[in-house]
Design a protein around this motif. Structure first.
Motif, PDB file in Angstrom:
ATOM      1  N   THR A 183      77.097  25.001 116.289  1.00 27.59           N
ATOM      2  CA  THR A 183      78.660  25.174 115.745  1.00 27.59           C
ATOM      3  C   THR A 183      79.569  23.671 115.488  1.00 27.59           C
ATOM      4  OG1 THR A 183      78.662  27.406 116.458  1.00 27.59           O
ATOM      5  CG2 THR A 183      80.644  26.520 115.992  1.00 27.59           C
ATOM      6  N   PRO A 184      79.945  23.481 114.495  1.00 29.31           N
ATOM      7  CA  PRO A 184      80.408  22.147 114.468  1.00 29.31           C
ATOM      8  C   PRO A 184      81.919  22.218 115.368  1.00 29.31           C
ATOM      9  CG  PRO A 184      80.152  23.032 112.139  1.00 29.31           C
ATOM     10  CD  PRO A 184      79.647  24.113 112.990  1.00 29.31           C
ATOM     11  N   ARG A 185      82.069  20.851 116.121  1.00 31.56           N
ATOM     12  CA  ARG A 185      83.248  20.723 116.875  1.00 31.56           C
ATOM     13  C   ARG A 185      84.556  20.305 116.044  1.00 31.56           C
ATOM     14  NH1 ARG A 185      81.418  18.250 122.312  1.00 31.56           N
ATOM     15  NH2 ARG A 185      83.850  18.472 122.750  1.00 31.56           N
ATOM     16  N   VAL A 186      85.481  20.957 115.750  1.00 33.83           N
ATOM     17  CA  VAL A 186      86.332  20.697 114.692  1.00 33.83           C
ATOM     18  C   VAL A 186      87.280  19.769 115.442  1.00 33.83           C
ATOM     19  CG1 VAL A 186      88.172  21.446 113.062  1.00 33.83           C
ATOM     20  CG2 VAL A 186      85.863  22.676 113.347  1.00 33.83           C
ATOM     21  N   GLY A 187      87.736  18.629 114.682  1.00 35.05           N
ATOM     22  CA  GLY A 187      88.982  17.813 115.428  1.00 35.05           C
ATOM     23  C   GLY A 187      90.325  18.249 114.670  1.00 35.05           C
ATOM     24  N   ARG A 188      91.056  17.202 114.567  1.00 30.19           N
ATOM     25  CA  ARG A 188      92.524  17.345 113.749  1.00 30.19           C
ATOM     26  C   ARG A 188      92.051  17.561 112.215  1.00 30.19           C
ATOM     27  NH1 ARG A 188      95.010  12.949 111.390  1.00 30.19           N
ATOM     28  NH2 ARG A 188      93.772  10.808 111.470  1.00 30.19           N
ATOM     29  N   PRO A 189      93.081  18.072 111.600  1.00 28.68           N
ATOM     30  CA  PRO A 189      93.134  18.357 110.093  1.00 28.68           C
ATOM     31  C   PRO A 189      93.424  17.011 109.409  1.00 28.68           C
ATOM     32  CG  PRO A 189      95.101  19.366 110.966  1.00 28.68           C
ATOM     33  CD  PRO A 189      94.327  18.828 112.134  1.00 28.68           C
ATOM     34  N   ILE A 190      92.828  16.823 108.271  1.00 26.62           N
ATOM     35  CA  ILE A 190      93.314  15.609 107.384  1.00 26.62           C
ATOM     36  C   ILE A 190      94.217  16.053 106.462  1.00 26.62           C
ATOM     37  CG2 ILE A 190      92.288  13.966 105.880  1.00 26.62           C
ATOM     38  CD1 ILE A 190      89.425  14.480 107.183  1.00 26.62           C
ATOM     39  N   GLY A 191      95.279  15.713 106.695  1.00 25.72           N
ATOM     40  CA  GLY A 191      96.450  15.884 105.798  1.00 25.72           C
ATOM     41  C   GLY A 191      96.717  17.601 105.502  1.00 25.72           C
ATOM     42  N   VAL A 192      97.109  18.042 104.502  1.00 22.41           N
ATOM     43  CA  VAL A 192      97.135  19.346 104.062  1.00 22.41           C
ATOM     44  C   VAL A 192      96.218  19.820 103.287  1.00 22.41           C
ATOM     45  CG1 VAL A 192      98.849  20.880 103.050  1.00 22.41           C
ATOM     46  CG2 VAL A 192     100.075  18.808 104.091  1.00 22.41           C
ATOM     47  N   LYS A 193      95.460  20.763 103.843  1.00 25.20           N
ATOM     48  CA  LYS A 193      94.359  21.422 103.294  1.00 25.20           C
ATOM     49  C   LYS A 193      93.394  20.511 102.676  1.00 25.20           C
ATOM     50  CE  LYS A 193      97.030  25.976 102.177  1.00 25.20           C
ATOM     51  NZ  LYS A 193      97.206  26.775 101.155  1.00 25.20           N
ATOM     52  N   GLN A 194      93.118  19.385 103.054  1.00 24.66           N
ATOM     53  CA  GLN A 194      91.997  18.570 102.965  1.00 24.66           C
ATOM     54  C   GLN A 194      90.762  18.450 103.469  1.00 24.66           C
ATOM     55  OE1 GLN A 194      93.906  14.650 102.432  1.00 24.66           O
ATOM     56  NE2 GLN A 194      95.206  15.216 101.124  1.00 24.66           N
ATOM     57  N   GLY A 195      90.633  19.107 104.530  1.00 25.04           N
ATOM     58  CA  GLY A 195      89.568  18.903 105.718  1.00 25.04           C
ATOM     59  C   GLY A 195      89.785  18.868 107.153  1.00 25.04           C
ATOM     60  N   TRP A 196      88.821  18.534 107.743  1.00 26.28           N
ATOM     61  CA  TRP A 196      89.118  18.416 109.271  1.00 26.28           C
ATOM     62  C   TRP A 196      88.107  17.261 109.789  1.00 26.28           C
ATOM     63  CZ3 TRP A 196      89.025  23.268 106.909  1.00 26.28           C
ATOM     64  CH2 TRP A 196      90.093  23.885 107.199  1.00 26.28           C
ATOM     65  N   PHE A 197      88.445  16.517 110.662  1.00 27.65           N
ATOM     66  CA  PHE A 197      87.830  15.296 111.476  1.00 27.65           C
ATOM     67  C   PHE A 197      86.828  16.365 112.112  1.00 27.65           C
ATOM     68  CE2 PHE A 197      90.949  12.197 110.349  1.00 27.65           C
ATOM     69  CZ  PHE A 197      89.998  11.390 109.590  1.00 27.65           C
TER      70      PHE A 197
END
Length: 607
Positions: free
Chosen positions: A386-400
């Motif tokens: 399972t990917p370990r999700v970091g902070r989001p990139i902008g608005v609805k652009q993805g996640w680090f």
């Protein structure tokens, strides 16, 4: 015993080096240095300075020692009770002993005096000589500006400047004092270690550190509290130019045991960041009580500020250890977890992967499941894939991502829940559902395309591993050698080879395991022996088989070929089709998730 700030502050100044002596446990964590120690630590930080240069810096007023211990007693300069429990055998103990006896001086106030030389005078009486020392005491925090002071001295020596800049000198003096005053409170928490006094004082030290009035410490050092953050930013900016600055996201996770192994400019930069962290933590504590404004919130900032380089970051975007490692290509997580069924696969597959440069644990980690009947890959999928999700990139652009991605490949014999393509698809679907649930629990989303790249379920074709990947011409000699080893008399019968071939053919037609044929031939011994003989069989044909694959050369004298794993093998085209993705079809090391925004590099991993 209770510890109080000793003496009435009235007879002596309340905002300079004298006032530090009244602070309980001052210098207990950062220490004090003799000239010899100062020169040694400067060398470790890549700064070369001699005793003669220290004398020259003091003479022009660029770098004054923090204290000077002399033989003459001045009653007006006694500091009763200062450092009462400090050992008298080190610079800190000598300093406090001299303070209590009135033999301590402040070189920044008294200036340079030829009566107190840095070097041992020639012709000194032999009886006194072995015990002579120059009496000069430095703070380790004075090393922070040493390189700049040496450069400034060259300007003065060349006549380009007459005297040191007074405001700059005052700033350096106050910075040294405030760091010394605050070190007892903050340095142990930054370094992760504490210098403890005698057993009877440890409880008092802990109690004192927990009840310190930070504002009082800053005032005792004669430092303007509003300058704490500004001085810290300046230190961080200086440290930003050192050679290992790009490694800071990883270095900050190492701790003092790792930092202390550095040398030269990187070590000097670490101590600049440590000093900055002391000042920023003091600012944070004063802001919590309303004395100062809070530090700027760096959350979501699109620019790089000095405080992004804090040694112990206090903002949510700071890289985790896993992500810092991944950014430097040092991730401990494998690119692929490959689940295989038995011991034979566990011995053969890693050797094959090593031939293609995938033998390191961080490339492909091969794990045996001890059969295919009760395999439970859900925990591996949830925890390891399972990917370990970091902070989001902008608005609805993805996640680090906070860690590099790991794909799961399951390679089983076609039996139990892996018998048909439909049942294998169901296993894959359940694993992908588990991964999706874990991603959504992190308030993120993941697309089906990404799930397909993360989970693969394969079989060796229509047969079990040995029958799918070895021809009868390879298996018969191995079974014969095993029979000879076990002194099986049947191996001497004329029809031995015909019977073994018939049993192997029967096992293939019935889609049975190799163990059935081994049992019928009465040659089965131990699984380790079987694995060894199969490996030798492959090794004999490895070089010619590998050369038959365009662009491939053996990387060692013992190379391996498996029809179900290596593209181009001829023994089982159906095995190749079932186990392999399309040629050069990469396992994507990206997680665009819902938005399609690539967050990591793409790496081709062929298993």
């Amino acid at each position: 015993m209770a510890v109080d700030i000793v003496n009435d502050p009235a007879p002596l100044p309340a905002d300079d080096e004298w006032s530090l002596l009244r602070l309980p446990y001052v210098f207990s964590q950062d220490g004090l240095l003799s000239t010899e120690d100062f020169i040694k630590q400067a060398k470790e930080r890549g700064i070369t300075v001699s005793l003669e240069q220290l004398a020259q810096l003091h003479e022009v007023g660029l770098l004054n020692p923090l204290y000077l211990v002399v033989d003459e007693i001045d009653e007006a300069r006694r500091v009763d009770g200062a450092g009462l429990y400090a050992a008298a055998t080190n610079p800190r103990g000598r300093t406090f002993a001299a303070a209590r006896e009135g033999r301590l001086r402040i070189p920044a106030e008294d200036g340079y005096d030829v009566r107190w030389p840095f070097k041992r005078p020639a012709g000194l009486d032999l009886e006194e000589g072995p015990f002579w020392w120059n009496g000069y005491i430095y703070s380790p925090w004075q090393l922070l500006d040493l390189a700049h002071e040496l450069n400034e001295y060259e300007f003065i020596k060349a006549g380009w400047a007459k005297v040191p800049h007074p405001e700059r000198q005052q700033r350096r003096r106050h910075l040294t004092c405030v760091l010394a005053a605050l070190a007892t409170r903050y340095l142990p928490g930054i370094l992760g270690q504490m210098n403890l006094p005698d057993l009877g004082e440890r409880e008092e030290l802990h109690r004192y550190r927990g009840s310190i009035d930070v504002q009082q410490l800053v005032q005792a050092a004669g430092f303007d509290a509003t300058r704490l953050a500004g001085e810290a930013d300046m230190l961080l900016l200086h440290a930003h130019n050192e050679p290992l600055a790009k490694w800071l996201p990883l270095i900050r996770h190492a701790g003092y045991r790792g930092w202390s192994q550095l040398r030269g400019e990187p070590l000097h930069a670490i101590w600049q960041r440590i000093a900055a962290e002391i000042l920023l933590r003091a600012h944070e504590d004063l802001a919590a009580t309303g004395v100062l404004e809070p530090l700027p919130d760096l959350t979501g900032s699109n620019w790089h500020s000095a405080q992004h380089d804090r040694l112990t970051p206090r903002y949510v975007e700071a890289q985790t250890l896993d992500r810092a490692l991944a950014e430097l290509g040092l991730s401990p997580h494998p690119k692929v977890i490959l689940l295989v069924e038995g011991e034979t696969e566990l011995e053969h597959v890693p050797k094959l992967l090593a031939e293609f440069g995938l033998g390191k644990p961080q490339d492909v980690r091969v794990q045996r499941t001890k059969g295919s009947k009760k395999i439970n890959a859900h925990l591996i999928a949830r925890y390891g894939v399972t990917p370990r999700v970091g902070r989001p990139i902008g608005v609805k652009q993805g996640w680090f991502l906070d860690a590099s991605l790991t794909s799961l490949v399951i390679a089983m014999d076609p039996e139990h829940e892996f018998t048909t393509q439909e049942s294998r698809d169901e296993v894959r679907r359940k694993l992908q559902v588990a991964i999706r649930e874990e991603v959504e629990y992190q308030d993120a989303t993941i697309s089906q395309e990404e799930l397909d790249a993360l989970v693969q379920v394969r079989v060796w074709g229509d047969h079990s591993y040995e029958l799918a990947n070895f021809t009868d011409d390879e298996l018969v000699p191995a079974l014969t050698l095993l029979a000879h080893q076990r002194h099986n008399r049947a191996v001497e019968e004329p029809d031995w080879e015909l019977r073994v071939r018939a049993e192997l053919q029967s096992a293939r037609e019935a889609h049975q395991d190799i163990k059935v044929a081994m049992g019928k031939s009465a040659s089965v011994t131990t699984r380790p022996g079987w694995r060894r003989f199969c490996g030798r069989c492959c090794a004999r044909n490895a070089n010619s088989n590998l050369r038959s694959v365009p662009g491939q050369r053996p990387s060692s004298t013992s190379s391996w070929r498996y029809s179900g794993l290596l593209p181009g093998s001829a023994a089982s085209s159906r095995s190749q089709e079932n186990l392999h993705p399309r040629p050069h079809d990469p396992v994507r090391r990206t997680l665009p998730l819902a938005s399609g925004c690539a967050l990591d590099r793409t790496v081709a991993v062929e298993v």
